[in-house]
Design a protein around this motif. Structure first.
Motif, PDB file in Angstrom:
ATOM      1  N   MET A 188       7.988   7.005  -3.638  1.00 51.49           N
ATOM      2  CA  MET A 188       6.853   6.990  -3.156  1.00 51.49           C
ATOM      3  C   MET A 188       6.874   5.300  -2.154  1.00 51.49           C
ATOM      4  SD  MET A 188       3.727   7.742  -2.815  1.00 51.49           S
ATOM      5  CE  MET A 188       3.325   8.787  -4.014  1.00 51.49           C
ATOM      6  N   PHE A 189       7.538   4.631  -2.750  1.00 52.68           N
ATOM      7  CA  PHE A 189       7.724   3.177  -2.277  1.00 52.68           C
ATOM      8  C   PHE A 189       9.160   3.167  -1.675  1.00 52.68           C
ATOM      9  CE2 PHE A 189       4.255   2.258  -5.028  1.00 52.68           C
ATOM     10  CZ  PHE A 189       3.475   2.338  -4.095  1.00 52.68           C
ATOM     11  N   ARG A 190       9.247   2.625  -0.919  1.00 52.80           N
ATOM     12  CA  ARG A 190      10.617   1.987  -0.135  1.00 52.80           C
ATOM     13  C   ARG A 190      11.202   0.940  -1.016  1.00 52.80           C
ATOM     14  NH1 ARG A 190      10.537   1.796   6.179  1.00 52.80           N
ATOM     15  NH2 ARG A 190       9.830   4.032   6.803  1.00 52.80           N
ATOM     16  N   PRO A 191      12.433   0.734  -1.529  1.00 49.39           N
ATOM     17  CA  PRO A 191      12.816  -0.528  -1.910  1.00 49.39           C
ATOM     18  C   PRO A 191      12.485  -1.570  -0.943  1.00 49.39           C
ATOM     19  CG  PRO A 191      14.695   0.973  -1.731  1.00 49.39           C
ATOM     20  CD  PRO A 191      13.329   1.949  -1.043  1.00 49.39           C
ATOM     21  N   GLY A 192      12.025  -2.762  -1.868  1.00 43.37           N
ATOM     22  CA  GLY A 192      11.807  -3.716  -1.196  1.00 43.37           C
ATOM     23  C   GLY A 192      10.331  -3.827  -0.643  1.00 43.37           C
ATOM     24  N   SER A 193       9.498  -2.944  -0.941  1.00 38.90           N
ATOM     25  CA  SER A 193       8.195  -2.914  -0.334  1.00 38.90           C
ATOM     26  C   SER A 193       7.385  -4.190  -0.426  1.00 38.90           C
ATOM     27  CB  SER A 193       7.396  -1.892  -1.243  1.00 38.90           C
ATOM     28  OG  SER A 193       5.916  -1.911  -0.931  1.00 38.90           O
ATOM     29  N   PRO A 194       6.805  -4.713   0.858  1.00 32.33           N
ATOM     30  CA  PRO A 194       6.244  -6.049   0.610  1.00 32.33           C
ATOM     31  C   PRO A 194       4.761  -5.755  -0.084  1.00 32.33           C
ATOM     32  CG  PRO A 194       5.739  -4.943   2.522  1.00 32.33           C
ATOM     33  CD  PRO A 194       6.735  -4.146   2.011  1.00 32.33           C
ATOM     34  N   ALA A 220       0.340  -3.209   2.823  1.00 36.09           N
ATOM     35  CA  ALA A 220       1.491  -3.481   2.773  1.00 36.09           C
ATOM     36  C   ALA A 220       2.119  -2.327   3.342  1.00 36.09           C
ATOM     37  CB  ALA A 220       2.288  -4.185   1.618  1.00 36.09           C
ATOM     38  N   GLY A 221       3.226  -2.432   4.461  1.00 39.50           N
ATOM     39  CA  GLY A 221       4.060  -1.178   4.904  1.00 39.50           C
ATOM     40  C   GLY A 221       5.233  -1.922   5.851  1.00 39.50           C
ATOM     41  N   TRP A 222       5.148  -0.873   6.741  1.00 39.39           N
ATOM     42  CA  TRP A 222       6.452  -1.012   7.755  1.00 39.39           C
ATOM     43  C   TRP A 222       5.792  -0.581   9.352  1.00 39.39           C
ATOM     44  CZ3 TRP A 222       6.537   1.316   3.301  1.00 39.39           C
ATOM     45  CH2 TRP A 222       7.540   0.567   2.143  1.00 39.39           C
ATOM     46  N   LEU A 223       6.110  -1.465  10.170  1.00 35.72           N
ATOM     47  CA  LEU A 223       5.359  -1.592  11.614  1.00 35.72           C
ATOM     48  C   LEU A 223       6.625  -1.091  12.475  1.00 35.72           C
ATOM     49  CD1 LEU A 223       2.780  -2.396  12.679  1.00 35.72           C
ATOM     50  CD2 LEU A 223       3.693  -4.499  13.238  1.00 35.72           C
ATOM     51  N   THR A 224       6.153  -0.049  13.475  1.00 39.82           N
ATOM     52  CA  THR A 224       7.049   0.571  14.421  1.00 39.82           C
ATOM     53  C   THR A 224       6.028   0.506  15.630  1.00 39.82           C
ATOM     54  OG1 THR A 224       6.524   2.559  13.699  1.00 39.82           O
ATOM     55  CG2 THR A 224       8.604   1.657  12.778  1.00 39.82           C
ATOM     56  N   LEU A 235       0.858   0.117  18.003  1.00 39.37           N
ATOM     57  CA  LEU A 235       1.766   0.071  16.841  1.00 39.37           C
ATOM     58  C   LEU A 235       1.483   0.888  15.475  1.00 39.37           C
ATOM     59  CD1 LEU A 235       2.162  -3.750  16.543  1.00 39.37           C
ATOM     60  CD2 LEU A 235       3.641  -2.338  17.904  1.00 39.37           C
ATOM     61  N   ARG A 236       2.153   1.391  14.729  1.00 41.32           N
ATOM     62  CA  ARG A 236       1.962   2.415  13.804  1.00 41.32           C
ATOM     63  C   ARG A 236       2.334   1.655  12.296  1.00 41.32           C
ATOM     64  NH1 ARG A 236       1.570   7.819  12.979  1.00 41.32           N
ATOM     65  NH2 ARG A 236       2.167   8.159  15.061  1.00 41.32           N
ATOM     66  N   LEU A 237       1.636   1.521  11.345  1.00 46.44           N
ATOM     67  CA  LEU A 237       1.878   0.923  10.259  1.00 46.44           C
ATOM     68  C   LEU A 237       1.870   2.151   9.085  1.00 46.44           C
ATOM     69  CD1 LEU A 237       1.841  -1.504   8.197  1.00 46.44           C
ATOM     70  CD2 LEU A 237      -0.549  -1.497   8.064  1.00 46.44           C
ATOM     71  N   GLU A 238       3.202   2.177   8.751  1.00 42.32           N
ATOM     72  CA  GLU A 238       3.310   3.329   7.509  1.00 42.32           C
ATOM     73  C   GLU A 238       2.952   2.566   6.272  1.00 42.32           C
ATOM     74  OE1 GLU A 238       6.885   5.483   5.126  1.00 42.32           O
ATOM     75  OE2 GLU A 238       7.381   4.684   7.253  1.00 42.32           O
ATOM     76  N   VAL A 239       1.901   3.161   5.748  1.00 45.59           N
ATOM     77  CA  VAL A 239       1.260   2.370   4.374  1.00 45.59           C
ATOM     78  C   VAL A 239       2.369   2.580   3.160  1.00 45.59           C
ATOM     79  CG1 VAL A 239      -0.387   2.379   2.746  1.00 45.59           C
ATOM     80  CG2 VAL A 239      -0.832   2.891   5.175  1.00 45.59           C
ATOM     81  N   GLU A 285      -2.176   3.679  -3.744  1.00 40.63           N
ATOM     82  CA  GLU A 285      -1.025   3.967  -3.261  1.00 40.63           C
ATOM     83  C   GLU A 285      -1.078   5.016  -2.058  1.00 40.63           C
ATOM     84  OE1 GLU A 285       1.147   6.095  -6.138  1.00 40.63           O
ATOM     85  OE2 GLU A 285       0.972   4.504  -7.860  1.00 40.63           O
ATOM     86  N   PRO A 286       0.043   5.166  -1.312  1.00 43.22           N
ATOM     87  CA  PRO A 286      -0.088   5.897   0.128  1.00 43.22           C
ATOM     88  C   PRO A 286      -0.752   6.951  -0.093  1.00 43.22           C
ATOM     89  CG  PRO A 286       2.086   4.757  -0.204  1.00 43.22           C
ATOM     90  CD  PRO A 286       1.308   4.603  -1.613  1.00 43.22           C
ATOM     91  N   ASP A 287      -0.550   8.106  -1.101  1.00 49.04           N
ATOM     92  CA  ASP A 287      -0.874   9.289  -0.991  1.00 49.04           C
ATOM     93  C   ASP A 287      -2.484   9.257  -1.384  1.00 49.04           C
ATOM     94  OD1 ASP A 287      -0.442   8.360  -3.526  1.00 49.04           O
ATOM     95  OD2 ASP A 287       0.108  10.220  -4.484  1.00 49.04           O
ATOM     96  N   GLU A 288      -3.100   8.147  -2.015  1.00 48.66           N
ATOM     97  CA  GLU A 288      -4.330   8.173  -2.323  1.00 48.66           C
ATOM     98  C   GLU A 288      -5.061   7.569  -1.199  1.00 48.66           C
ATOM     99  OE1 GLU A 288      -4.229   6.655  -7.360  1.00 48.66           O
ATOM    100  OE2 GLU A 288      -3.888   5.170  -5.591  1.00 48.66           O
TER     101      GLU A 288
END
Length: 298
Positions: A1-7, A142-146, A177-181, A196-199
């Motif tokens: 569900m979460f990447r390691p090091g999730s902020p 929190a997530g990852w920006l691309t 920009l895209r924020l992956e939650v 959580e992201p799926d919620e």
């Protein structure tokens, strides 16, 4: 569900300012000596969940800013460079953002390795009417920006135009920009919760959110007498009706109307539940009319 090091978003207790939900029909509690009134907890079946509330806030016009760990967003040439001027959520649950083209946030996303730019989007919700303790809630996503890739720009532009028909639009001045939650947290008038992201992806925003600001402003400016009439539904608190200097509608969702009773720097919130969740503007008018009629008849 979460990447390691999730902020991780800040813990609710550290943020403070997010009062719990109020009791049903017309119950409330005395305000805390500082901060928002803190009503008692309400039953789960009479409250929207944390995911719905966070989705609503993300898709609202509430102010939002990006925090990128390790990035210098204090460039004096770009005041407000961390601000998200517009937001929309994709069917997959990613958050599309528009930021000033060439801003530090846009440059950081462009130069980061694919998916490695951790970011926290901070959102502050402010009541659309004048009322003490006007901040109603905060959320962190929190997530990852691309950057939005060239092939996705057309669909991004369509989604942004649907959500923000008057602009701004992707183009020379704005970078999408895209924020992956990765995860989220919300603390507001109804309580606190992690999401959580799926919620988040599965949740739908409150259907009344687009009408809330205009409706609350209309009630506050044109219907003070009807709002004060709701005091008759407060049970034991009805005795203090004449003491309240201001009776202000402070929040609205499909479950009910929240009103703040204020005097001499103190007060409380009362949540007036609708008989059933409201789905649209016409249902809202009927529910509020019935509520005011009940107040005037008591």
């Amino acid at each position: 569900m979460f990447r390691p090091g999730s902020p991780l978003p800040g813990a609710g207790s550290a943020r403070g300012g997010g009062p719990g939900g109020s009791a049903g029909a017309a119950a409330g509690a005395e305000s805390a000596r500082r901060g928002q009134p803190r009503p008692e907890a309400e039953p789960d079946e009479r409250r929207p969940g944390a995911a719905e509330r966070m989705r609503t806030l993300v898709e609202s016009n509430a102010s939002a800013a990006l925090v990128i760990p390790g990035a210098d967003l204090g460039d004096p040439e770009w005041p407000g460079q961390g601000a998200c001027e517009a937001r929309a959520v994709t069917p997959e649950g990613d958050v599309l953002l528009l930021v000033p083209a060439g801003s530090p946030a846009a440059r950081a996303a462009a130069h980061a390795r694919d998916g490695d730019l951790a970011v926290v989007m901070e959102i502050t919700d402010v009541a659309p009417v004048a009322v003490p303790h006007r901040v109603r809630g905060r959320a962190e996503v929190a997530g990852w920006l691309t950057p939005v890739s060239g092939g996705e720009r057309a669909s991004c532009a369509r989604l942004m135009a649907e959500r923000h028909p008057s602009g701004p639009f992707p183009g020379a001045a704005w970078t999408p920009l895209r924020l992956e939650v990765g995860e989220g947290w919300i603390g507001d008038l109804r309580g606190e919760g992690h999401v959580e992201p799926d919620e988040f992806a599965a949740a739908a925003p409150d259907p009344l959110a687009r009408h809330e600001a205009e409706f609350l402003q209309h009630l506050a400016t044109a219907h003070d007498d009807l709002l004060r009439g709701l005091c008759s539904l407060l049970g034991e608190r009805e005795r203090a009706c004449g003491a309240w200097e201001a009776v202000v509608p402070v929040a609205l969702d499909r479950f009910g109307l929240r009103v703040r009773f204020c005097a001499d720097g103190r007060g409380f919130d009362a949540l007036f539940d609708f008989p059933r969740p409201v789905r649209d503007a016409s249902g809202l008018r009927r529910a509020v009319r019935a509520l005011f009629e009940a107040g005037s008849a008591s």
